[in-house]
Design a protein around this motif. Structure first.
Motif, PDB file in Angstrom:
ATOM      1  N   THR A 280     -52.636  14.082  31.756  1.00 35.18           N
ATOM      2  CA  THR A 280     -53.673  14.164  30.709  1.00 35.18           C
ATOM      3  C   THR A 280     -54.344  15.539  30.790  1.00 35.18           C
ATOM      4  O   THR A 280     -54.627  16.156  29.759  1.00 35.18           O
ATOM      5  CB  THR A 280     -54.719  13.022  30.807  1.00 35.18           C
TER       6      THR A 280
ATOM      7  N   LYS B 180     -47.739   4.934  34.580  1.00 33.55           N
ATOM      8  CA  LYS B 180     -47.722   3.682  35.351  1.00 33.55           C
ATOM      9  C   LYS B 180     -46.387   2.933  35.344  1.00 33.55           C
ATOM     10  O   LYS B 180     -45.957   2.445  36.369  1.00 33.55           O
ATOM     11  CB  LYS B 180     -48.817   2.753  34.850  1.00 33.55           C
TER      12      LYS B 180
ATOM     13  N   GLN C  74     -59.460   1.114  25.119  1.00 36.27           N
ATOM     14  CA  GLN C  74     -59.435   0.471  26.432  1.00 36.27           C
ATOM     15  C   GLN C  74     -60.567   1.015  27.283  1.00 36.27           C
ATOM     16  O   GLN C  74     -60.333   1.626  28.319  1.00 36.27           O
ATOM     17  CB  GLN C  74     -58.116   0.774  27.143  1.00 36.27           C
TER      18      GLN C  74
ATOM     19  N   ASP D 102     -52.511   9.234  25.116  1.00 32.03           N
ATOM     20  CA  ASP D 102     -52.549   8.864  26.536  1.00 32.03           C
ATOM     21  C   ASP D 102     -51.926   7.472  26.654  1.00 32.03           C
ATOM     22  O   ASP D 102     -52.586   6.451  26.463  1.00 32.03           O
ATOM     23  CB  ASP D 102     -54.000   8.869  27.039  1.00 32.03           C
TER      24      ASP D 102
ATOM     25  N   GLY E 221     -58.519   9.514  33.630  1.00 31.14           N
ATOM     26  CA  GLY E 221     -58.333   9.970  34.994  1.00 31.14           C
ATOM     27  C   GLY E 221     -59.628  10.474  35.583  1.00 31.14           C
ATOM     28  O   GLY E 221     -60.720  10.210  35.044  1.00 31.14           O
TER      29      GLY E 221
END
Ligand SMILES: Cc1ncc(COP(=O)(O)O)c(C=O)c1O
Length: 423
Positions: free
Chosen positions: A126, A264, A205, A236, A151
């Motif tokens: 990011t 992830k 989120q 992202d 992050g």
């Protein structure tokens, strides 16, 4: 059903605090938002969709290592590819050609990608995305969504965090509300020719808050505005990646980003992240000097190739969305039976739960009375072997079965029983 105790975990946490700040860094440590008294603190081993703690308690794990566990812990195919590569080489003076193989696979998998650059953590890519947007446009400002998480780099810290320690890095950031095209237009009007990029997750989120999906025309309008104003559109996809669509979460929502960050789900727990982009941004990426000691390691790359091929072969997102829906539909029905309302936000493959006390309630407060009920209910699940958290997305993985979901719903039923007299 027996409820779990955690004497060994507690003992180990006391020792950890002696030697490590917070015992565990980040949100599982002493400053946790979780009701820690209900939680095992240390894990001992893991297999498939389960892990066992240091007290021997077994958990059906809906946190999936906070996302990386997408195929199941200890996946034999990913481990085999990693071990074969390990026997050859891993972190050597020059990279392995596994890097090219993985980049080609990603370009053939992710709709938007014409190239891929590799790092280790989501936050690496990011941060790199912002630098690439700045290098490409010669502009400095970045628009992002209020309460978003990208992050822990200084720019990505919450505004005002740590007594203003990060103010300098945040001077060029412009925060707007989720789903507000009007605020994006206003930010552009107030900063003419100065905005390099817009960064967002595929849907909202925020930490500690209900999630929200994009309005029907949100992404197409954002795409048009970015194109018209020469702003780099950065997705992202660190958290959602491969849990909505193998071709990228931008395709899932019907648009194409300019840069996509993933991490992830890339290698089922082996440490690797990637920034991918369109051809016209490749030169800007070449201009940015960005690397790290382990970023060329071949083992996570071999693991990632095996992981992506396996996810594609089983059409993973479809499976994950279906299982998540089975669980969340079941929870909603159970809650009504006990006079509660289970609010499920976000997509079913990485759903967000919040249990409201009053079926007619419109309020939502993690720290108010509903928050207490929600924490207690989550805790009762954990004590019976279903690992959920009270403040974060939960995740589905491909090793989960319908029988696991049925077990989780039985536990949820018991957890409702356990809290109903208290709330
Ligand atoms: C949406 C999003 N972006 C970025 C990050 C940062 O990734 P990492 O913790 O690997 O640096 C995360 C991590 O949870 C995330 O969820």
């Amino acid at each position: 059903m027996k409820t779990y105790q955690y004497p060994n975990s507690s003992k180990m946490m006391e020792k950890a605090k002696q030697f490590i700040p917070s015992g565990i860094p980040g949100h599982q440590g002493v400053a946790s938002f979780m009701p820690l008294e209900h939680y095992p603190i240390f894990s001992d081993h893991a297999e498939g969709t389960y892990f066992w703690d240091v007290d021997g308690n077994k958990f059906l794990d809906f946190m999936c290592g906070y996302g990386p566990n997408i195929l199941g812990y200890n996946d034999p195919d990913v481990n085999k590819a990693a071990m074969e590569q390990m026997k050859k080489e891993d972190c050597v003076s020059q990279p392995s050609t596994k890097m090219i193989e993985l980049a080609e696979l990603l370009v053939n998998t992710i709709d938007t990608a014409d190239w891929a650059f590799f790092a280790k953590n989501g936050g690496d890519v990011t941060s790199l995305a912002l630098l690439v947007a700045k290098a490409a446009t010669g502009r400095q400002k970045i628009v992002l969504i209020n309460h978003s998480y990208h992050g822990v780099a200084p720019w990505a810290q919450s505004p005002g965090a740590a007594d203003g320690m990060f103010n300098k890095e945040q001077e060029d950031l412009i925060y707007i509300d989720w789903n507000s095209v009007e605020q994006l237009e206003q930010a552009i009007a107030e900063n003419p020719g100065q905005i390099a990029g817009f960064i967002s997750t595929p849907y909202y989120q925020p930490a500690l808050m209900r999630n929200e999906l994009p309005a029907a025309d949100y992404w197409s309008r954002v795409r048009d505005i970015c194109t018209k104003n020469g702003i780099v559109l950065i997705l992202d996809d660190v958290r959602c990646g491969f849990r909505l669509d193998m071709a990228g979460s931008d395709r899932y929502y019907g648009f194409n980003a300019d840069l996509v960050c993933m991490c992830k789900s890339l290698a089922n727990g082996y440490n690797i992240s990637t920034l991918m982009g369109i051809e016209s941004l490749k030169e800007a990426c070449e201009k940015v000097y960005f690397t790290g000691s382990y970023w060329l390691s071949a083992v996570p790359m071999a693991a990632s190739i095996a992981c992506i091929n396996k996810l594609k072969a089983m059409n993973a997102p479809e499976r994950l969305l279906k299982l998540g829906k089975m669980y969340t539909d079941g929870l909603e029905k159970l809650a009504v039976r006990y006079g509660y309302r289970m609010e499920v936000s976000a997509e079913p493959s990485l759903f967000y739960l919040f249990l409201l006390q009053d079926p007619a309630a419109q309020s939502w407060d993690l720290f108010g009375p509903d928050g207490e009920l929600h924490r207690a209910w989550i805790g009762e699940n954990v004590r019976r072997g279903v690992f959920l958290t009270n403040y974060h997305n939960q995740f589905i993985n491909c090793a989960m079965t319908e029988d696991d979901i049925k077990f989780a719903l039985e536990v949820a039923d018991e957890a409702f029983h356990a809290v109903k007299d208290r709330f």
